[in-house]
Design an enzyme around this catalytic site. Structure first.
Site, PDB file in Angstrom:
ATOM      1  N   ARG A  46       0.858  -1.202   0.000  1.00 41.35           N
ATOM      2  CA  ARG A  46       0.000   0.000   0.000  1.00 41.35           C
ATOM      3  C   ARG A  46       0.884   1.239   0.000  1.00 41.35           C
ATOM      4  O   ARG A  46       0.593   2.231  -0.644  1.00 41.35           O
ATOM      5  CB  ARG A  46      -0.965   0.011   1.189  1.00 41.35           C
ATOM      6  CG  ARG A  46      -1.650   1.367   1.359  1.00 41.35           C
ATOM      7  CD  ARG A  46      -2.905   1.353   2.225  1.00 41.35           C
ATOM      8  NE  ARG A  46      -2.825   0.495   3.383  1.00 41.35           N
ATOM      9  CZ  ARG A  46      -2.084   0.746   4.469  1.00 41.35           C
ATOM     10  NH1 ARG A  46      -1.360   1.846   4.561  1.00 41.35           N
ATOM     11  NH2 ARG A  46      -2.065  -0.110   5.472  1.00 41.35           N
ATOM     12  N   TYR A 103     -16.359  16.883 -15.425  1.00 43.47           N
ATOM     13  CA  TYR A 103     -16.726  15.482 -15.283  1.00 43.47           C
ATOM     14  C   TYR A 103     -17.820  15.348 -14.217  1.00 43.47           C
ATOM     15  O   TYR A 103     -17.673  15.886 -13.107  1.00 43.47           O
ATOM     16  CB  TYR A 103     -15.484  14.684 -14.887  1.00 43.47           C
ATOM     17  CG  TYR A 103     -15.745  13.210 -14.775  1.00 43.47           C
ATOM     18  CD1 TYR A 103     -16.053  12.463 -15.899  1.00 43.47           C
ATOM     19  CD2 TYR A 103     -15.693  12.576 -13.549  1.00 43.47           C
ATOM     20  CE1 TYR A 103     -16.303  11.106 -15.798  1.00 43.47           C
ATOM     21  CE2 TYR A 103     -15.940  11.216 -13.443  1.00 43.47           C
ATOM     22  CZ  TYR A 103     -16.253  10.494 -14.567  1.00 43.47           C
ATOM     23  OH  TYR A 103     -16.503   9.155 -14.465  1.00 43.47           O
ATOM     24  N   ASP A 175      -7.599  19.138 -14.033  1.00 40.31           N
ATOM     25  CA  ASP A 175      -7.861  17.794 -14.556  1.00 40.31           C
ATOM     26  C   ASP A 175      -7.414  17.794 -16.019  1.00 40.31           C
ATOM     27  O   ASP A 175      -8.036  18.438 -16.872  1.00 40.31           O
ATOM     28  CB  ASP A 175      -9.363  17.485 -14.416  1.00 40.31           C
ATOM     29  CG  ASP A 175      -9.700  16.056 -14.814  1.00 40.31           C
ATOM     30  OD1 ASP A 175      -8.993  15.494 -15.668  1.00 40.31           O
ATOM     31  OD2 ASP A 175     -10.694  15.522 -14.288  1.00 40.31           O
ATOM     32  N   LYS A 200      -8.245   6.676 -19.224  1.00 38.90           N
ATOM     33  CA  LYS A 200      -8.544   7.255 -20.536  1.00 38.90           C
ATOM     34  C   LYS A 200      -7.309   7.167 -21.439  1.00 38.90           C
ATOM     35  O   LYS A 200      -6.843   6.081 -21.709  1.00 38.90           O
ATOM     36  CB  LYS A 200      -9.085   8.662 -20.338  1.00 38.90           C
ATOM     37  CG  LYS A 200     -10.129   8.786 -19.207  1.00 38.90           C
ATOM     38  CD  LYS A 200     -11.415   8.034 -19.471  1.00 38.90           C
ATOM     39  CE  LYS A 200     -12.318   7.915 -18.249  1.00 38.90           C
ATOM     40  NZ  LYS A 200     -12.676   9.159 -17.581  1.00 38.90           N
TER      41      LYS A 200
HETATM   42  C1  LIG Z   1     -13.199   9.567 -16.322  1.00 40.56           C
HETATM   43  C2  LIG Z   1     -12.831  10.883 -15.772  1.00 40.56           C
HETATM   44  C3  LIG Z   1     -12.624  11.072 -14.411  1.00 40.56           C
HETATM   45  C4  LIG Z   1     -12.817   9.944 -13.403  1.00 40.56           C
HETATM   46  O1  LIG Z   1     -11.919   8.927 -13.610  1.00 40.56           O
HETATM   47  P1  LIG Z   1     -12.213   7.353 -13.300  1.00 40.56           P
HETATM   48  O2  LIG Z   1     -10.951   6.713 -13.720  1.00 40.56           O
HETATM   49  O3  LIG Z   1     -13.401   6.966 -14.102  1.00 40.56           O
HETATM   50  O4  LIG Z   1     -12.479   7.244 -11.842  1.00 40.56           O
HETATM   51  C5  LIG Z   1     -12.243  12.325 -13.976  1.00 40.56           C
HETATM   52  N1  LIG Z   1     -12.099  13.353 -14.844  1.00 40.56           N
HETATM   53  C6  LIG Z   1     -12.308  13.210 -16.166  1.00 40.56           C
HETATM   54  C7  LIG Z   1     -12.135  14.377 -17.070  1.00 40.56           C
HETATM   55  C8  LIG Z   1     -12.680  11.975 -16.672  1.00 40.56           C
HETATM   56  O5  LIG Z   1     -12.904  11.845 -17.981  1.00 40.56           O
END
Ligand SMILES: *Cc1c(COP(=O)(O)O)cnc(C)c1O
Length: 380
Positions: A46, A103, A175, A200
């Site tokens: 962890r 998001y 982000d 992504k």
């Molecule tokens: C998918 C996404 C998230 C969340 O991520 P997860 O891996 O699904 O938990 C946060 N911000 C953006 C812009 C995203 O596309």
């Protein structure tokens, strides 16, 4: 070392015992010690795992944070786990300023989880920095930004928003999931923390869920590493390995994502079955000039509104064959979705509500002619 080379080499030296050129999947929860408290840097997975360490080094390097600089990457079990770790930076009574286009899960976490525990939040429009400055409170601790935004693909000025946040003694979190560090490195523009859903583009193959935070600040990095271990939302070694493998081809994948998306945006713009196209690479996009300054290219996401409203949008999304109707984005395969009915359901009725006829495309790396023919057929 340049981006493409770093993506393949940083944090990824051959494994010393065997010379393996690929970082192994260290599937172990614990590590033998030579004396109580005496070990080679690893005590429990962890806290640290070598596969995750390699990933964290690579993530830091790609966002411009050199190994040994004090800053770096912090890998998490999902993008939302990275969002939640940022939540732990808040103290009682603190306020988070959220963007009006983000998001849905990020909004849900701050509004419906932390908001219900007594933390303060409100919403401003990052494309109008004065409205962000006006919405700052004495208690504002985090200013949140997504650029390009999801799903409207607006682009906000990171430099200006960092200055506004810093004037107020707050941190700017960006982000960077849509742009990836290949196209945009927010720390260079003054952001304090970069967040990724590595699910992504960084993973890139729709086969792993993961997230990350990156900061260049030594103290903030130490705090995030402490929170990672204290709260425990870490990726397992196989997931870390998949993201690391994805990162190696990020540059070549992004080139094709961008080229395909630009061609599709132009195609949709010229088609009279389409009412509106949102893509920062189009000269008609309201933030096109800023995007050109802040990003190296315009990304693989395209949103648009077909003529005929919600019914036409739903019909289209059900009729594509190459584009799969699915949530998520950033994989090699093209995806189509209706944010109001899918990814952004949790923001219906909130300040983040999106038009119900909006279609979002994650343009993959297939042959662009197959993608355009698919859309052409589905538009009917
Ligand atoms: C998918 C996404 C998230 C969340 O991520 P997860 O891996 O699904 O938990 C946060 N911000 C953006 C812009 C995203 O596309």
């Amino acid at each position: 070392m340049r981006f493409e080379t770093k993506a393949i080499h940083r944090g990824q030296d051959p494994e010393p015992a065997t010379g393996a050129v690929v970082v192994p999947i260290y599937a172990t929860s614990t590590y033998a010690q030579s004396a109580p408290g005496k070990h080679a840097g690893y005590e429990y997975s962890r806290t640290d795992n070598p596969t995750r360490t390699a990933l964290q080094t690579a993530l830091g390097e790609l966002e411009g944070v050199g190994e040994g600089s004090g800053g770096g990457g912090v890998a998490t079990a999902s993008g939302m786990a990275a969002v939640a770790l940022c939540g732990y930076l808040l103290g009682a009574g603190d306020h988070v300023l959220l963007p009006d286009d983000a998001y849905g899960g990020t909004f849900r976490f701050f509004a419906r989880v932390l908001g219900e525990q007594g933390f303060e939040w409100s919403v401003a429009r990052p494309t109008e920095p004065d409205s962000v400055a006006a919405a700052i409170r004495p208690t504002t601790r985090l200013v949140w930004l997504e650029t390009p935004s999801n799903p409207l693909l607006r682009v906000a000025d990171i430099t200006r928003l960092a200055a506004i946040a810093h004037d107020a003694g707050a941190l700017l979190v960006v982000d960077n999931t849509f742009a990836t560090p290949y196209l945009q490195r927010p720390l260079e523009f003054g952001a304090d923390i970069v967040l990724h859903s590595t699910t992504k583009y960084l993973g890139g193959h729709s086969d792993v869920v993961g997230g990350a935070l990156v900061t260049a600040d030594r103290e903030l990095h130490e705090r995030l590493r402490f929170l990672q271990n204290a709260a425990g939302p870490v990726p397992g070694p196989f997931d870390a390995w998949l993201v690391l493998r994805g990162i190696k081809t990020l540059a070549v994948r992004m080139e094709r994502h961008c080229a395909n998306a630009a061609a599709i945006a132009e195609y949709l713009l010229a088609d009279d079955r389409v009412a509106e196209v949102m893509y920062p690479g189009l000269a008609s996009h309201p933030d096109h000039v800023l995007a050109g300054r802040q990003m190296d290219a315009f990304g693989g996401m395209v949103s648009f509104r077909p003529r005929g409203g919600r019914a036409a949008a739903h019909r289209l999304a059900e009729q594509t064959e190459v584009f799969f109707l699915a949530e998520s984005l950033g994989g090699v395969e093209s995806l189509i979705e209706i944010p109001a009915a899918m990814t952004h359901q949790s923001v219906v009725g909130t300040p983040l509500e999106v038009p119900d006829d909006l279609v979002r495309l994650s343009v993959g790396i297939e042959h662009v002619d197959d993608l355009i023919e698919d859309l052409d057929r589905a538009l009917g």
